[in-house]
Design a protein around this motif. Sequence first.
Motif, PDB file in Angstrom:
ATOM      1  N   GLU A  86       0.862  -1.185   0.000  1.00 17.45           N
ATOM      2  CA  GLU A  86       0.000   0.000   0.000  1.00 17.45           C
ATOM      3  C   GLU A  86       0.896   1.232   0.000  1.00 17.45           C
ATOM      4  OE1 GLU A  86      -3.163   0.058   3.065  1.00 17.45           O
ATOM      5  OE2 GLU A  86      -2.503  -1.989   3.480  1.00 17.45           O
ATOM      6  N   LEU A  87       0.447   2.262  -0.673  1.00 12.54           N
ATOM      7  CA  LEU A  87       1.193   3.518  -0.699  1.00 12.54           C
ATOM      8  C   LEU A  87       0.467   4.634   0.037  1.00 12.54           C
ATOM      9  CD1 LEU A  87       2.338   3.559  -4.436  1.00 12.54           C
ATOM     10  CD2 LEU A  87       3.661   2.865  -2.424  1.00 12.54           C
ATOM     11  N   ALA A  88      -0.837   4.496   0.201  1.00 15.25           N
ATOM     12  CA  ALA A  88      -1.641   5.573   0.782  1.00 15.25           C
ATOM     13  C   ALA A  88      -2.471   5.071   1.954  1.00 15.25           C
ATOM     14  CB  ALA A  88      -2.558   6.167  -0.283  1.00 15.25           C
ATOM     15  N   GLY A  89      -2.778   6.009   2.850  1.00 18.16           N
ATOM     16  CA  GLY A  89      -3.611   5.688   4.005  1.00 18.16           C
ATOM     17  C   GLY A  89      -2.773   5.365   5.230  1.00 18.16           C
ATOM     18  N   GLY A  90      -3.436   4.949   6.263  1.00 15.97           N
ATOM     19  CA  GLY A  90      -2.764   4.515   7.476  1.00 15.97           C
ATOM     20  C   GLY A  90      -2.230   5.605   8.380  1.00 15.97           C
ATOM     21  N   VAL A  91      -2.462   6.870   8.054  1.00 14.52           N
ATOM     22  CA  VAL A  91      -1.935   7.950   8.892  1.00 14.52           C
ATOM     23  C   VAL A  91      -2.529   7.829  10.288  1.00 14.52           C
ATOM     24  CG1 VAL A  91      -1.817  10.454   9.233  1.00 14.52           C
ATOM     25  CG2 VAL A  91      -1.523   9.485   6.950  1.00 14.52           C
ATOM     26  N   GLY A  92      -1.676   7.859  11.290  1.00 12.86           N
ATOM     27  CA  GLY A  92      -2.102   7.725  12.677  1.00 12.86           C
ATOM     28  C   GLY A  92      -2.213   6.289  13.158  1.00 12.86           C
ATOM     29  N   SER A  93      -1.922   5.321  12.302  1.00 16.19           N
ATOM     30  CA  SER A  93      -2.111   3.913  12.679  1.00 16.19           C
ATOM     31  C   SER A  93      -0.870   3.261  13.271  1.00 16.19           C
ATOM     32  CB  SER A  93      -2.548   3.098  11.452  1.00 16.19           C
ATOM     33  OG  SER A  93      -1.470   2.939  10.543  1.00 16.19           O
ATOM     34  N   LEU A  94       0.265   3.912  13.235  1.00 17.35           N
ATOM     35  CA  LEU A  94       1.504   3.252  13.638  1.00 17.35           C
ATOM     36  C   LEU A  94       1.516   2.809  15.102  1.00 17.35           C
ATOM     37  CD1 LEU A  94       4.200   5.302  11.707  1.00 17.35           C
ATOM     38  CD2 LEU A  94       3.111   3.140  11.072  1.00 17.35           C
ATOM     39  N   ALA A  95       0.837   3.519  15.973  1.00 19.98           N
ATOM     40  CA  ALA A  95       0.802   3.150  17.386  1.00 19.98           C
ATOM     41  C   ALA A  95      -0.371   2.216  17.701  1.00 19.98           C
ATOM     42  CB  ALA A  95       0.719   4.398  18.255  1.00 19.98           C
ATOM     43  N   SER A  96      -1.147   1.849  16.696  1.00 17.89           N
ATOM     44  CA  SER A  96      -2.312   0.994  16.916  1.00 17.89           C
ATOM     45  C   SER A  96      -1.927  -0.481  16.868  1.00 17.89           C
ATOM     46  CB  SER A  96      -3.379   1.280  15.848  1.00 17.89           C
ATOM     47  OG  SER A  96      -2.971   0.747  14.598  1.00 17.89           O
ATOM     48  N   GLU A  97      -2.901  -1.340  17.115  1.00 17.34           N
ATOM     49  CA  GLU A  97      -2.666  -2.781  17.043  1.00 17.34           C
ATOM     50  C   GLU A  97      -2.473  -3.250  15.607  1.00 17.34           C
ATOM     51  OE1 GLU A  97      -5.242  -5.367  19.244  1.00 17.34           O
ATOM     52  OE2 GLU A  97      -5.460  -3.901  20.858  1.00 17.34           O
ATOM     53  N   ASN A  98      -2.957  -2.482  14.641  1.00 17.76           N
ATOM     54  CA  ASN A  98      -2.827  -2.825  13.227  1.00 17.76           C
ATOM     55  C   ASN A  98      -2.171  -1.677  12.460  1.00 17.76           C
ATOM     56  OD1 ASN A  98      -4.223  -5.393  13.361  1.00 17.76           O
ATOM     57  ND2 ASN A  98      -6.075  -4.187  13.726  1.00 17.76           N
ATOM     58  N   PRO A  99      -0.877  -1.474  12.673  1.00 16.56           N
ATOM     59  CA  PRO A  99      -0.213  -0.368  11.983  1.00 16.56           C
ATOM     60  C   PRO A  99      -0.132  -0.615  10.473  1.00 16.56           C
ATOM     61  CG  PRO A  99       1.400  -1.717  13.114  1.00 16.56           C
ATOM     62  CD  PRO A  99       0.035  -2.244  13.504  1.00 16.56           C
ATOM     63  N   THR A 100      -0.279   0.443   9.723  1.00 20.43           N
ATOM     64  CA  THR A 100      -0.162   0.380   8.274  1.00 20.43           C
ATOM     65  C   THR A 100       0.948   1.314   7.855  1.00 20.43           C
ATOM     66  OG1 THR A 100      -2.527  -0.044   8.078  1.00 20.43           O
ATOM     67  CG2 THR A 100      -1.393   0.682   6.097  1.00 20.43           C
ATOM     68  N   GLN A 101       2.033   0.744   7.339  1.00 25.09           N
ATOM     69  CA  GLN A 101       3.171   1.546   6.912  1.00 25.09           C
ATOM     70  C   GLN A 101       3.001   1.901   5.436  1.00 25.09           C
ATOM     71  OE1 GLN A 101       6.825  -0.488   7.800  1.00 25.09           O
ATOM     72  NE2 GLN A 101       6.694  -0.013   9.965  1.00 25.09           N
ATOM     73  N   THR A 102       2.731   3.153   5.184  1.00 24.15           N
ATOM     74  CA  THR A 102       2.597   3.669   3.832  1.00 24.15           C
ATOM     75  C   THR A 102       3.492   4.896   3.704  1.00 24.15           C
ATOM     76  OG1 THR A 102       0.811   5.215   4.330  1.00 24.15           O
ATOM     77  CG2 THR A 102       0.167   2.944   3.772  1.00 24.15           C
ATOM     78  N   VAL A 103       3.532   5.452   2.512  1.00 23.38           N
ATOM     79  CA  VAL A 103       4.291   6.690   2.316  1.00 23.38           C
ATOM     80  C   VAL A 103       3.753   7.771   3.244  1.00 23.38           C
ATOM     81  CG1 VAL A 103       4.820   8.525   0.665  1.00 23.38           C
ATOM     82  CG2 VAL A 103       4.944   6.123  -0.053  1.00 23.38           C
ATOM     83  N   GLY A 104       2.452   7.867   3.366  1.00 22.89           N
ATOM     84  CA  GLY A 104       1.852   8.914   4.185  1.00 22.89           C
ATOM     85  C   GLY A 104       1.939   8.676   5.676  1.00 22.89           C
ATOM     86  N   SER A 105       1.927   7.416   6.089  1.00 17.87           N
ATOM     87  CA  SER A 105       1.916   7.153   7.528  1.00 17.87           C
ATOM     88  C   SER A 105       3.308   6.953   8.118  1.00 17.87           C
ATOM     89  CB  SER A 105       1.075   5.909   7.841  1.00 17.87           C
ATOM     90  OG  SER A 105       1.731   4.728   7.400  1.00 17.87           O
ATOM     91  N   TYR A 106       4.262   6.533   7.311  1.00 15.02           N
ATOM     92  CA  TYR A 106       5.541   6.106   7.857  1.00 15.02           C
ATOM     93  C   TYR A 106       6.741   6.933   7.385  1.00 15.02           C
ATOM     94  CZ  TYR A 106       9.404   3.028   9.150  1.00 15.02           C
ATOM     95  OH  TYR A 106      10.556   2.543   9.680  1.00 15.02           O
TER      96      TYR A 106
END
Length: 179
Positions: A86-106
């Motif tokens: 994935e390249l988009a989305g996941g902003v704010g998810s890194l500290a959650s139980e299901n982090p999504t590492q994308t360009v925008g989130s990570y």
Amino acid sequence: MFMNRVLVAWFLVLGGAAFAGEAVPEGPDLGTPATPDQITGWDIGIPPDGSGLPKGSGTAKAGAAVYAAKCASCHGEAGEGRSADELAGGVGSLASENPTQTVGSYWPHATTLFDYVRRSMPPQAPFSLSADETYAVCAFILYLNKVTGADDELNAASLPKIKMPNRDGFIPIYRKGDH
């Protein structure tokens, strides 16, 4: 046992060469040293400060067509991921139980995105995108992540100024002039 014989044979060959007055190689002798001009030509890495970014520019609108032609088959039409991440989305998810590492989130620096796309994408033809296409694809990916607008122009001056959502999520070790 076999390895011992191999080592003994190797030492005999080297010893024989020394007795015969032949020079024993001191290293792998892989060629001639690279010249400063060659090193400069190969030093294409783009650090966080953007030094070394090439001339060119692009917008998300221009990047949408390049992305559709060269990226969407692996990364999805809107960066949702397919066979590739994935390249988009996941902003704010890194500290959650299901982090999504994308360009925008990570990713901490937009310049890193340019560097990566230029060197690695598309995987079957790295370095095939022009500077304008690379800026445009980066603009489109950043637009998908709501980091830039559709008409924002990315270029060597504007790209390093972009503040990525997770920029402060890293401990900086890079200092200007360290590359």
